[in-house]
Enzyme design. Sequence first.
Site, mmCIF file in Angstrom:
data_model
loop_
_atom_site.group_PDB
_atom_site.id
_atom_site.type_symbol
_atom_site.label_atom_id
_atom_site.label_comp_id
_atom_site.label_asym_id
_atom_site.label_seq_id
_atom_site.Cartn_x
_atom_site.Cartn_y
_atom_site.Cartn_z
ATOM 1 N N GLY A 18 26.482 57.544 133.219
ATOM 2 C CA GLY A 18 26.113 57.849 131.474
ATOM 3 C C GLY A 18 27.274 57.464 131.020
ATOM 4 O O GLY A 18 26.498 57.178 130.074
ATOM 5 N N ASP A 75 37.504 61.368 127.273
ATOM 6 C CA ASP A 75 37.794 62.962 127.607
ATOM 7 C C ASP A 75 36.424 63.356 126.510
ATOM 8 O O ASP A 75 36.321 63.533 125.259
ATOM 9 C CB ASP A 75 39.043 63.392 127.357
ATOM 10 C CG ASP A 75 38.564 64.671 128.648
ATOM 11 O OD1 ASP A 75 38.240 64.466 129.426
ATOM 12 O OD2 ASP A 75 39.552 66.281 128.136
ATOM 13 N N SER A 76 35.381 64.236 126.878
ATOM 14 C CA SER A 76 34.684 64.620 125.807
ATOM 15 C C SER A 76 34.108 66.285 126.841
ATOM 16 O O SER A 76 34.445 66.749 127.738
ATOM 17 C CB SER A 76 33.425 63.708 126.069
ATOM 18 O OG SER A 76 33.042 63.273 127.433
ATOM 19 N N LYS A 183 20.746 57.698 120.608
ATOM 20 C CA LYS A 183 21.509 58.843 121.376
ATOM 21 C C LYS A 183 22.974 58.264 120.540
ATOM 22 O O LYS A 183 23.636 58.868 120.516
ATOM 23 C CB LYS A 183 21.692 59.292 122.184
ATOM 24 C CG LYS A 183 22.953 59.963 122.500
ATOM 25 C CD LYS A 183 22.389 59.932 124.796
ATOM 26 C CE LYS A 183 24.071 61.422 124.528
ATOM 27 N NZ LYS A 183 24.969 61.376 126.246
ATOM 28 N N HIS A 188 29.007 62.380 119.609
ATOM 29 C CA HIS A 188 30.176 61.920 119.357
ATOM 30 C C HIS A 188 30.689 60.649 120.310
ATOM 31 O O HIS A 188 31.458 60.189 119.773
ATOM 32 C CB HIS A 188 30.616 63.465 120.180
ATOM 33 C CG HIS A 188 29.906 63.281 121.251
ATOM 34 N ND1 HIS A 188 28.284 63.439 121.798
ATOM 35 C CD2 HIS A 188 30.676 63.154 122.439
ATOM 36 C CE1 HIS A 188 28.081 63.368 123.372
ATOM 37 N NE2 HIS A 188 29.322 63.611 124.189
ATOM 38 N N ARG A 189 30.089 60.273 120.819
ATOM 39 C CA ARG A 189 30.994 59.104 121.294
ATOM 40 C C ARG A 189 30.853 58.179 120.886
ATOM 41 O O ARG A 189 31.056 57.368 120.974
ATOM 42 C CB ARG A 189 30.513 59.512 123.216
ATOM 43 C CG ARG A 189 30.948 58.222 123.942
ATOM 44 C CD ARG A 189 30.832 57.698 125.464
ATOM 45 N NE ARG A 189 30.721 59.124 125.845
ATOM 46 C CZ ARG A 189 30.641 60.355 126.420
ATOM 47 N NH1 ARG A 189 28.683 59.935 126.294
ATOM 48 N NH2 ARG A 189 30.482 61.493 126.512
HETATM 49 P P1 IMP Z 1 34.926 64.300 131.358
HETATM 50 O O1 IMP Z 1 35.251 64.288 130.071
HETATM 51 O O2 IMP Z 1 34.657 63.870 132.490
HETATM 52 O O3 IMP Z 1 35.901 65.324 131.551
HETATM 53 O O4 IMP Z 1 33.544 65.160 131.587
HETATM 54 C C1 IMP Z 1 32.846 65.598 129.870
HETATM 55 C C2 IMP Z 1 31.539 66.275 130.553
HETATM 56 O O5 IMP Z 1 31.218 66.828 129.458
HETATM 57 C C3 IMP Z 1 30.761 65.160 130.953
HETATM 58 O O6 IMP Z 1 31.024 65.618 132.484
HETATM 59 C C4 IMP Z 1 29.667 66.073 130.990
HETATM 60 O O7 IMP Z 1 29.697 67.255 131.086
HETATM 61 C C5 IMP Z 1 29.375 66.904 129.769
HETATM 62 N N1 IMP Z 1 29.828 65.791 128.560
HETATM 63 C C6 IMP Z 1 30.517 64.456 127.693
HETATM 64 N N2 IMP Z 1 29.589 63.407 126.965
HETATM 65 C C7 IMP Z 1 28.361 64.441 127.032
HETATM 66 C C8 IMP Z 1 27.159 63.862 126.426
HETATM 67 O O8 IMP Z 1 26.981 63.063 125.665
HETATM 68 N N3 IMP Z 1 26.411 64.205 127.145
HETATM 69 C C9 IMP Z 1 25.831 65.111 127.991
HETATM 70 N N4 IMP Z 1 26.999 65.764 128.509
HETATM 71 C C10 IMP Z 1 28.029 65.131 127.869
#
Ligand code: IMP
Length: 204
Positions: A18, A75-76, A183, A188-189
């Site tokens: 995703g 990282d999000s 989107k 945020h991204r």
């Molecule tokens: P990481 O950045 O790989 O640690 O994972 C961030 C997690 O935050 C993701 O696996 C999602 O569960 C959630 N997340 C981050 N960005 C989004 C988004 O744009 N939509 C929905 N969930 C998000």
Amino acid sequence: MSTHSSLRSIILASNNPGKVREIQGLLAAYGIEVCPQAAFDIGEAEETAPTFVENAILKARHASRQSGMAAIADDSGIEVDALNGAPGIRSARFAGPKASDRENIERLLEALARVAEPARTARFRCVIVLLRHAEDPSPVIAEGTWEGRIARESRGGRGFGYDPVFVPAGRECTAAELEPGEKNRLSHRGQALRLLAERIRSAL
Ligand code: IMP
């Protein structure tokens, strides 16, 4: 890494399909090509740091070290006010180390079962970093946030992660019901990537 052309092709330190889709789509508009680390057989770094920015740097450094290329990592996560900011940096693993998106959403909806509408506020956060090489002492860093609230049930089949339960501020639909372009415009991204792309261009 200082030339224009050397930064055109960058390794992306994520295997989340995703995220890879969103990041490739957004940076392509700036003529920046990113290739996911899986294409180089590079595994994910462990996210052991306590903040988004440190985890993003850790992931980008790992990918850059393994590939010898410039690397981008994000990282999000989602911060829910009624849970004092949880799951935050643990968003991907909220329901357990290998939790699916559906399991994470179920856990979140359970945790908020008794929380009334006005208190269901939340926001996505994203920190994106670019390391020009593994020892780069001054990473390019960009951040974005997306305000909204948590719905009572999942709706929509687009996006990933918590999108089906995130209702952006000023909207009635969830993020999983938005067209991908919409989107990217709001998220945020999307915000963080546009900032990063501008900074990369002005750093060239
Ligand atoms: P990481 O950045 O790989 O640690 O994972 C961030 C997690 O935050 C993701 O696996 C999602 O569960 C959630 N997340 C981050 N960005 C989004 C988004 O744009 N939509 C929905 N969930 C998000």
